[in-house]
Design a protein around this motif. Structure first.
Motif, mmCIF file in Angstrom:
data_model
loop_
_atom_site.group_PDB
_atom_site.id
_atom_site.type_symbol
_atom_site.label_atom_id
_atom_site.label_comp_id
_atom_site.label_asym_id
_atom_site.label_seq_id
_atom_site.Cartn_x
_atom_site.Cartn_y
_atom_site.Cartn_z
ATOM 1 N N SER A 76 0.832 -1.181 0.000
ATOM 2 C CA SER A 76 0.000 0.000 0.000
ATOM 3 C C SER A 76 0.872 1.238 0.000
ATOM 4 O O SER A 76 1.744 1.393 0.837
ATOM 5 N N TYR A 77 0.600 2.127 -0.965
ATOM 6 C CA TYR A 77 1.327 3.395 -0.997
ATOM 7 C C TYR A 77 0.952 4.251 0.193
ATOM 8 O O TYR A 77 1.532 5.267 0.457
ATOM 9 N N ARG A 78 -0.098 3.836 0.908
ATOM 10 C CA ARG A 78 -0.617 4.650 2.009
ATOM 11 C C ARG A 78 0.354 4.799 3.166
ATOM 12 O O ARG A 78 0.214 5.682 3.994
ATOM 13 N N ASN A 79 1.318 3.882 3.227
ATOM 14 C CA ASN A 79 2.295 3.987 4.317
ATOM 15 C C ASN A 79 3.432 4.930 3.958
ATOM 16 O O ASN A 79 4.310 5.175 4.756
ATOM 17 N N ASP A 106 -10.369 -6.802 -7.083
ATOM 18 C CA ASP A 106 -9.911 -6.123 -5.862
ATOM 19 C C ASP A 106 -11.119 -5.753 -5.006
ATOM 20 O O ASP A 106 -12.263 -5.789 -5.471
ATOM 21 N N ASP A 107 -10.834 -5.401 -3.757
ATOM 22 C CA ASP A 107 -11.910 -5.049 -2.850
ATOM 23 C C ASP A 107 -12.510 -3.690 -3.179
ATOM 24 O O ASP A 107 -13.710 -3.523 -3.231
ATOM 25 N N ILE A 108 -11.628 -2.702 -3.444
ATOM 26 C CA ILE A 108 -12.130 -1.334 -3.601
ATOM 27 C C ILE A 108 -11.277 -0.558 -4.586
ATOM 28 O O ILE A 108 -10.053 -0.720 -4.632
ATOM 29 N N LEU A 109 -11.942 0.246 -5.366
ATOM 30 C CA LEU A 109 -11.280 1.131 -6.328
ATOM 31 C C LEU A 109 -11.373 2.533 -5.749
ATOM 32 O O LEU A 109 -12.474 3.064 -5.565
ATOM 33 N N ASP A 110 -10.208 3.105 -5.478
ATOM 34 C CA ASP A 110 -10.168 4.391 -4.797
ATOM 35 C C ASP A 110 -9.455 5.392 -5.704
ATOM 36 O O ASP A 110 -10.038 5.903 -6.646
ATOM 37 N N THR A 111 -8.162 5.629 -5.505
ATOM 38 C CA THR A 111 -7.432 6.517 -6.420
ATOM 39 C C THR A 111 -7.191 5.829 -7.764
ATOM 40 O O THR A 111 -6.909 6.482 -8.756
ATOM 41 N N ALA A 112 -7.258 4.491 -7.770
ATOM 42 C CA ALA A 112 -7.021 3.624 -8.948
ATOM 43 C C ALA A 112 -5.535 3.388 -9.224
ATOM 44 O O ALA A 112 -5.183 2.775 -10.226
ATOM 45 N N LYS A 113 -4.671 3.827 -8.325
ATOM 46 C CA LYS A 113 -3.232 3.569 -8.525
ATOM 47 C C LYS A 113 -2.932 2.073 -8.488
ATOM 48 O O LYS A 113 -2.140 1.566 -9.277
ATOM 49 N N THR A 114 -3.567 1.366 -7.569
ATOM 50 C CA THR A 114 -3.286 -0.062 -7.413
ATOM 51 C C THR A 114 -3.734 -0.845 -8.650
ATOM 52 O O THR A 114 -2.955 -1.617 -9.214
ATOM 53 N N LEU A 115 -4.968 -0.636 -9.076
ATOM 54 C CA LEU A 115 -5.465 -1.410 -10.221
ATOM 55 C C LEU A 115 -4.723 -1.054 -11.504
ATOM 56 O O LEU A 115 -4.423 -1.932 -12.310
ATOM 57 N N ASP A 137 -16.589 0.981 -5.199
ATOM 58 C CA ASP A 137 -15.996 2.009 -6.056
ATOM 59 C C ASP A 137 -16.244 3.376 -5.424
ATOM 60 O O ASP A 137 -17.393 3.787 -5.255
ATOM 61 N N LYS A 138 -15.131 4.046 -5.054
ATOM 62 C CA LYS A 138 -15.233 5.432 -4.545
ATOM 63 C C LYS A 138 -14.839 6.332 -5.698
ATOM 64 O O LYS A 138 -13.692 6.759 -5.804
ATOM 65 N N ARG A 139 -15.766 6.590 -6.575
ATOM 66 C CA ARG A 139 -15.441 7.260 -7.831
ATOM 67 C C ARG A 139 -14.880 8.674 -7.613
ATOM 68 O O ARG A 139 -14.048 9.140 -8.386
ATOM 69 N N PHE A 159 -13.891 6.216 4.651
ATOM 70 C CA PHE A 159 -13.009 5.078 4.864
ATOM 71 C C PHE A 159 -13.821 3.937 5.457
ATOM 72 O O PHE A 159 -14.418 4.073 6.521
ATOM 73 N N VAL A 160 -13.870 2.821 4.755
ATOM 74 C CA VAL A 160 -14.734 1.711 5.170
ATOM 75 C C VAL A 160 -13.919 0.471 5.532
ATOM 76 O O VAL A 160 -12.794 0.287 5.046
ATOM 77 N N VAL A 161 -14.495 -0.363 6.363
ATOM 78 C CA VAL A 161 -13.850 -1.622 6.756
ATOM 79 C C VAL A 161 -14.883 -2.749 6.745
ATOM 80 O O VAL A 161 -16.084 -2.503 6.721
HETATM 81 P P1 IMP Z 1 -6.255 2.761 -4.780
HETATM 82 O O1 IMP Z 1 -4.924 2.314 -5.282
HETATM 83 O O2 IMP Z 1 -6.228 4.138 -4.179
HETATM 84 O O3 IMP Z 1 -7.380 2.605 -5.775
HETATM 85 O O4 IMP Z 1 -6.598 1.916 -3.516
HETATM 86 C C1 IMP Z 1 -6.908 0.598 -3.554
HETATM 87 C C2 IMP Z 1 -6.487 -0.034 -2.245
HETATM 88 O O5 IMP Z 1 -6.496 0.896 -1.142
HETATM 89 C C3 IMP Z 1 -7.479 -1.097 -1.915
HETATM 90 O O6 IMP Z 1 -7.022 -2.332 -2.394
HETATM 91 C C4 IMP Z 1 -7.533 -1.042 -0.410
HETATM 92 O O7 IMP Z 1 -6.559 -1.922 0.116
HETATM 93 C C5 IMP Z 1 -7.138 0.349 -0.020
HETATM 94 N N1 IMP Z 1 -8.303 1.181 0.337
HETATM 95 C C6 IMP Z 1 -8.814 2.220 -0.350
HETATM 96 N N2 IMP Z 1 -9.885 2.754 0.267
HETATM 97 C C7 IMP Z 1 -10.080 2.000 1.374
HETATM 98 C C8 IMP Z 1 -11.063 2.032 2.427
HETATM 99 O O8 IMP Z 1 -11.999 2.850 2.487
HETATM 100 N N3 IMP Z 1 -10.918 1.092 3.396
HETATM 101 C C9 IMP Z 1 -9.931 0.151 3.387
HETATM 102 N N4 IMP Z 1 -8.998 0.076 2.418
HETATM 103 C C10 IMP Z 1 -9.066 1.005 1.427
#
Ligand code: IMP
Ligand code: MG
Length: 191
Positions: A76-79, A106-115, A137-139, A159-161
């Motif tokens: 996760s780039y989040r760290n 994947d579980d969730i599409l957020d910024t879309a960097k991961t996908l 999808d958090k468009r 932010f969801v769990v």
């Molecule tokens: P992206 O690369 O920003 O699209 O993020 C995708 C990844 O971020 C997902 O695979 C999740 O692991 C994580 N993520 C994004 N939003 C959430 C959230 O609301 N809750 C938990 N994990 C999240």
């Protein structure tokens, strides 16, 4: 989206965004959509772990096609700091994808960097096709333009769990998806 019978609320939740029964219904429909899109073709599923584990396990049981399953783990780039953080591959593919119909989950599409990162990786293997499926999808949060082919639920920017999604590796086992109480939420860097 929550059903009364899914209460009582988990003590750490402020709200339930998607109930267990709503997930079950939607996963069933998604399975039918996916089966229809592929006809009887074999599908090579690539799941992004850990988040997609629960969703993938339930979804695959709703798809009657022949299926091969592989998993990738992406950091996760989040760290890391927002500007420098890029997804990194921690565990790569084991199956060969050349000429295969690949469905990336994947579980969730957020910024879309991961996908975007994993789709690019898969394309290097020259699959016959690649489609993507996400439960959530958090468009509103896109940093890279990306649309998934199959989406379970559009959700607001919260932010969801639960149901595979974690906060500091907790809550993945909850059967529904909810928003944590503000007092339990730290900045997203903790995710
Ligand atoms: P992206 O690369 O920003 O699209 O993020 C995708 C990844 O971020 C997902 O695979 C999740 O692991 C994580 N993520 C994004 N939003 C959430 C959230 O609301 N809750 C938990 N994990 C999240
Ligand atoms: Mg994830």
């Amino acid at each position: 989206m929550s059903d009364l019978k899914d209460f009582p609320l988990h003590a750490d939740f402020e709200t339930v965004l998607v109930s267990e029964s709503a997930i079950r219904r939607r996963v069933k429909n998604l399975g039918a959509e996916i089966a229809a899109a592929y006809g009887g073709e074999e599908i090579t599923v690539v799941a992004i772990i850990n988040g997609a584990i629960l969703f993938t396990a339930d979804l695959l049981r709703e798809i009657p096609n022949p299926i091969r399953l592989d998993c990738v783990r992406v950091s996760s780039y989040r760290n890391e700091t927002r500007t420098r953080g890029k997804p990194r591959l921690l565990h790569s593919l084991a199956l060969d994808l050349g000429g295969r119909h690949v469905l990336l989950i994947d579980d969730i599409l957020d910024t879309a960097k991961t996908l975007t990162f994993v789709v690019d990786l898969i394309k290097k293997h020259r699959p016959a096709s690649i489609r993507t499926c996400v439960l959530l999808d958090k468009r509103g949060r896109r940093e890279v333009e990306f649309e998934a082919d199959f989406v379970g639920f559009q959700i607001p920017d919260k932010f969801v769990v639960g149901y595979g999604l974690d906060f500091a590796e907790r809550y993945r086992n909850l059967p529904c998806i909810g928003v944590l109480k503000p007092s339990l939420q730290n900045p997203p860097e903790w995710a």
